[in-house]
Design an enzyme around this catalytic site. Sequence first.
Site, short mmCIF file in Angstrom:
data_model
loop_
_atom_site.label_atom_id
_atom_site.label_comp_id
_atom_site.label_asym_id
_atom_site.label_seq_id
_atom_site.Cartn_x
_atom_site.Cartn_y
_atom_site.Cartn_z
N GLY A 140 -44.08 -13.73 -85.46
CA GLY A 140 -42.94 -14.11 -84.62
C GLY A 140 -42.80 -15.61 -84.52
CB ALA A 141 -45.26 -18.33 -84.28
N GLY A 156 -37.11 -32.80 -50.83
CA GLY A 156 -35.98 -31.91 -50.57
C GLY A 156 -34.93 -32.01 -51.65
C1 HXC Z 1 -32.78 -39.91 -42.23
C2 HXC Z 1 -34.86 -40.70 -42.71
C3 HXC Z 1 -35.17 -39.49 -43.35
C4 HXC Z 1 -34.17 -38.48 -43.41
C5 HXC Z 1 -36.87 -40.79 -43.49
N1 HXC Z 1 -35.93 -41.46 -42.82
N2 HXC Z 1 -36.44 -39.57 -43.80
N3 HXC Z 1 -33.65 -40.89 -42.15
N4 HXC Z 1 -32.99 -38.72 -42.82
N5 HXC Z 1 -34.37 -37.33 -44.05
C6 HXC Z 1 -36.02 -42.84 -42.33
C7 HXC Z 1 -37.16 -43.07 -41.36
O1 HXC Z 1 -36.75 -42.77 -40.06
C8 HXC Z 1 -37.41 -44.55 -41.57
O2 HXC Z 1 -36.45 -45.29 -40.87
C9 HXC Z 1 -37.13 -44.77 -43.03
O3 HXC Z 1 -36.33 -43.65 -43.44
C10 HXC Z 1 -38.38 -44.78 -43.88
O4 HXC Z 1 -39.14 -43.61 -43.61
P1 HXC Z 1 -40.72 -43.67 -43.38
O5 HXC Z 1 -41.13 -42.32 -42.92
O6 HXC Z 1 -41.06 -44.84 -42.51
O7 HXC Z 1 -41.23 -43.96 -44.85
P2 HXC Z 1 -42.54 -43.41 -45.56
O8 HXC Z 1 -43.71 -43.51 -44.65
O9 HXC Z 1 -42.59 -44.13 -46.85
O10 HXC Z 1 -42.28 -41.86 -45.83
C11 HXC Z 1 -41.23 -41.46 -46.67
C12 HXC Z 1 -41.03 -39.93 -46.58
C13 HXC Z 1 -40.87 -39.50 -45.11
C14 HXC Z 1 -42.26 -39.24 -47.23
C15 HXC Z 1 -39.81 -39.59 -47.44
O11 HXC Z 1 -39.91 -40.36 -44.49
C16 HXC Z 1 -40.41 -38.09 -44.98
O12 HXC Z 1 -41.18 -37.15 -45.13
N6 HXC Z 1 -39.10 -37.93 -44.64
C17 HXC Z 1 -38.55 -36.60 -44.45
C18 HXC Z 1 -38.30 -35.93 -45.78
C19 HXC Z 1 -37.53 -34.67 -45.65
O13 HXC Z 1 -38.07 -33.68 -45.14
N7 HXC Z 1 -36.22 -34.74 -45.96
C20 HXC Z 1 -35.25 -33.66 -45.78
C21 HXC Z 1 -35.45 -32.68 -46.92
S1 HXC Z 1 -34.42 -31.32 -46.76
P3 HXC Z 1 -36.72 -46.76 -40.29
O14 HXC Z 1 -35.52 -47.06 -39.47
O15 HXC Z 1 -38.01 -46.65 -39.51
O16 HXC Z 1 -36.85 -47.66 -41.47
C22 HXC Z 1 -33.22 -31.59 -47.87
C23 HXC Z 1 -32.21 -30.50 -47.92
C24 HXC Z 1 -31.51 -30.39 -49.24
O17 HXC Z 1 -33.18 -32.55 -48.58
C25 HXC Z 1 -32.05 -29.22 -49.97
C26 HXC Z 1 -31.20 -28.90 -51.15
C27 HXC Z 1 -31.86 -27.89 -52.04
#
Ligand code: HXC
Length: 517
Positions: free
Chosen positions: A407-408, A172
Amino acid sequence: MPDDTLAWMNELTADMEERRKRAQRGGGPERVKRQHDAGKLTARERLDALLDDGTFVELGAFVEPNERGLDAPGEGVVTGYGEIDGRRVFVFSQDFTVLGGSLGKMHAAKICRVMDLAARGGFPIVGLNDSAGARIQEGVDALSGYGEVFARNANYSGVVPQVSAVLGPCAGGAVYSPALTDFVLMSRSSGTMFITGPDVVKAVTKQTVSVQELGGADVHARLSGVAHLVEDDDRTVLARVRELLAYLPSSARGQPPRRTTRDPDDRRLPQLATIVHPDPQRAYPMREVIVAVVDDGRFLEIQPEFARNIVVGFAHLGGRAVGIVANDPRQLAGTLTIDASDKAARFVRTCDAFNVPVVTFVDVTGFLPGVAQEHGGIIRHGAKMLYAYAEATVPKLTVIVRKSYGGAYLAMSSRDMGADVVLAWPTAAVAVMGADGAANVLHKREIEKSSDPAATRARFVEDYRREFDHPFKAAGRGYIDDVIDPADTRAHLVRHLAMLEGKREERPFRKHGNVPL
Ligand code: HXC
């Protein structure tokens, strides 16, 4: 000091230390172990590896999340400043052990704080990214935090160098901040970048794809061009960040640092006289030319796997940092493509923004013909290259090694596009097109009517070669400053670079140019 005051002060100090320890402990031993098991360093270990020993000064350790009830020591990001090779840099290092390094409003505020200080003081910003993107619990506040970071990435672009290391699963918003910076370096073992992960891709497009296939470091190095450099792990990525900064000034107001070298300025390169094969169809390794010419054979190639028909990277010449752009005749005959144009244009603009002179080695037959290139917008993309070279006010040196057609010729830093000095090897040929193509266009009817079309055609090709297949026609018209012995290429470049040291070039007033995007 009275005893009760002393006791009170000791109590406050103990409380401060307790709070600092809590802020510094990250997500706790279990999550730290998970980080290490994944082959990653913690946020603080990374800063230790990046910065000169003992130089890190932390800022904002006591910052807390906006949302009540969230346990986020240090707000999931370590921020401050330190030194690399004795030069100050500002840094942030996201802590994946704290809420996945997700970005909330105050996490963003910590990053923005060091970005502001870096821009005001004129120092580079290095971001170590390991973040799950916008913090879900904070909703629009998290999005707003990203907005504030992105706005600074854009507004400080060209003010101070911005370097991003992607060391974890960045999703994201966590990918757009790096994408707005000057350089993205990725760890092959742990860095991934995507807007939406495999699950969302599957739901929307029904495609099944792994995390690595979707946004692994090699994908971004070879296909998307998002990654400028890829290394195996955290430590090797951080070592590269240090190396990269040695070619850049601290800000647009400064000059890149000189590197001392024992490599003689006038070192002759007899091997270059034979590197270009007399048969124009036979390619040769342009990288070998570059490595032979530059100080101590040290060339830091940028985006080496992407658009390999053009080579870009940093080196030093006589101790001065230079950016190098060169065609690679072994890839697509060194033609310019959409991706090659984007790569070169971006690199030239980066050099220009940070006062790094550009040296261009030319062997190019033209833009790659074809439906895919035309429909993909080669006109729009190729225009970026023309724009970037014309716009650049840094010293621009060109060496025409062999072919420079059409052109290049203009896109590869010709005199008319603002090159300060154009040199050519005796093997150079400057023309609208190659001899075969020209004979076909100019003498089509004579060739068709001839009793021996092949022989007639060969005669026209030979005539054309005699007229255009050498540098002296262009040199005679003043488009080439000197035709040089290839063995003296280094000596000429070092001398001209020194001559151009004080170059200043003004442009007419404007708000900003409108580079074709
Ligand atoms: C809060 C989050 C989180 C999030 C993960 N965690 N994503 N907390 N907000 N977005 C937390 C989990 O609950 C977990 O907490 C810890 O972080 C580690 O995550 P895991 O999933 O256990 O780790 P992993 O298996 O390594 O996977 C990592 C990951 C996955 C691939 C990044 O967590 C994931 O897909 N997260 C969501 C990504 C996402 O969609 N983000 C939002 C994007 S939108 P604990 O307490 O268990 O340790 C965005 C908008 C902005 O960013 C756009 C602007 C252009």
